[in-house]
Motif scaffolding. Structure first.
Motif, PDB file in Angstrom:
ATOM      1  N   MET A 165     -15.208  16.051   7.496  1.00 13.22           N
ATOM      2  CA  MET A 165     -15.285  14.665   7.082  1.00 13.22           C
ATOM      3  C   MET A 165     -15.238  14.627   5.572  1.00 13.22           C
ATOM      4  O   MET A 165     -15.743  15.504   4.907  1.00 13.22           O
ATOM      5  CB  MET A 165     -16.595  14.059   7.602  1.00 13.22           C
ATOM      6  N   SER A 224     -22.875  17.625  17.125  1.00 10.46           N
ATOM      7  CA  SER A 224     -23.870  16.636  16.699  1.00 10.46           C
ATOM      8  C   SER A 224     -24.380  16.943  15.296  1.00 10.46           C
ATOM      9  O   SER A 224     -24.474  16.051  14.450  1.00 10.46           O
ATOM     10  CB  SER A 224     -25.053  16.594  17.670  1.00 10.46           C
ATOM     11  N   ARG A 240     -21.696  16.163  12.711  1.00  7.65           N
ATOM     12  CA  ARG A 240     -21.548  14.715  12.488  1.00  7.65           C
ATOM     13  C   ARG A 240     -22.662  14.168  11.605  1.00  7.65           C
ATOM     14  O   ARG A 240     -22.418  13.361  10.709  1.00  7.65           O
ATOM     15  CB  ARG A 240     -21.515  13.972  13.820  1.00  7.65           C
ATOM     16  N   ASP A 257     -22.052  15.403   8.017  1.00  4.64           N
ATOM     17  CA  ASP A 257     -20.911  14.684   7.443  1.00  4.64           C
ATOM     18  C   ASP A 257     -21.296  13.259   7.062  1.00  4.64           C
ATOM     19  O   ASP A 257     -20.977  12.784   5.966  1.00  4.64           O
ATOM     20  CB  ASP A 257     -19.735  14.640   8.425  1.00  4.64           C
ATOM     21  N   THR A 258     -21.989  12.571   7.954  1.00  2.00           N
ATOM     22  CA  THR A 258     -22.388  11.188   7.705  1.00  2.00           C
ATOM     23  C   THR A 258     -23.325  11.098   6.508  1.00  2.00           C
ATOM     24  O   THR A 258     -23.143  10.256   5.620  1.00  2.00           O
ATOM     25  CB  THR A 258     -23.066  10.577   8.955  1.00  2.00           C
TER      26      THR A 258
END
Length: 120
Positions: free
Chosen positions: A1, A99, A102, A105-106
């Motif tokens: 990401m 998970s 993510r 990355d977030t």
């Protein structure tokens, strides 16, 4: 990401390693397991990934030894040629890795977009 601010981007990559710095699990191992699931064997997965069987098997073996759990159920050859399937633990590991990736990355994107390059 990757989050963008102008021409500068933040990127993150997640992997697990042991105390010796050896990679135990990351995107490469994830791709190997996905290929085994799609192709039905470690040999076919290696070919699909354009890797040697030895390299693919070695990576899986290191991961299994470090985690103390099998990732593959192997069936011997014969007329059908044998094959491999993922263990339930392999599926859990893949889900948890995705998970974790993510979340990281977030959080990296949010921090970067909140003014990382322009502190006030």
């Amino acid at each position: 990401m990757a989050a963008k601010t102008g021409t500068v981007h933040v990127k993150s990559k997640v992997w697990l390693e042991d105390s010796k710095g050896r990679i135990i699990f990351g995107l490469g191992r994830m791709r190997i397991l996905e290929a085994v699931e799609a192709c039905g064997s470690l040999n076919a997965a290696a070919k699909a990934l354009k890797m040697s069987y030895r390299a693919v098997w070695g990576k899986i073996k290191v991961t299994e030894e470090a985690l103390g759990k099998p990732l593959l159920v192997k069936s011997q050859g014969g007329s059908s040629g044998g094959g491999s399937t993922l263990t339930p633990y392999a599926h859990i590991l893949m889900d948890r890795y995705l998970s974790l990736s993510r979340v990281i990355d977030t959080q990296a994107d949010e921090l970067f977009e909140s003014g990382f390059l322009d502190p006030k």
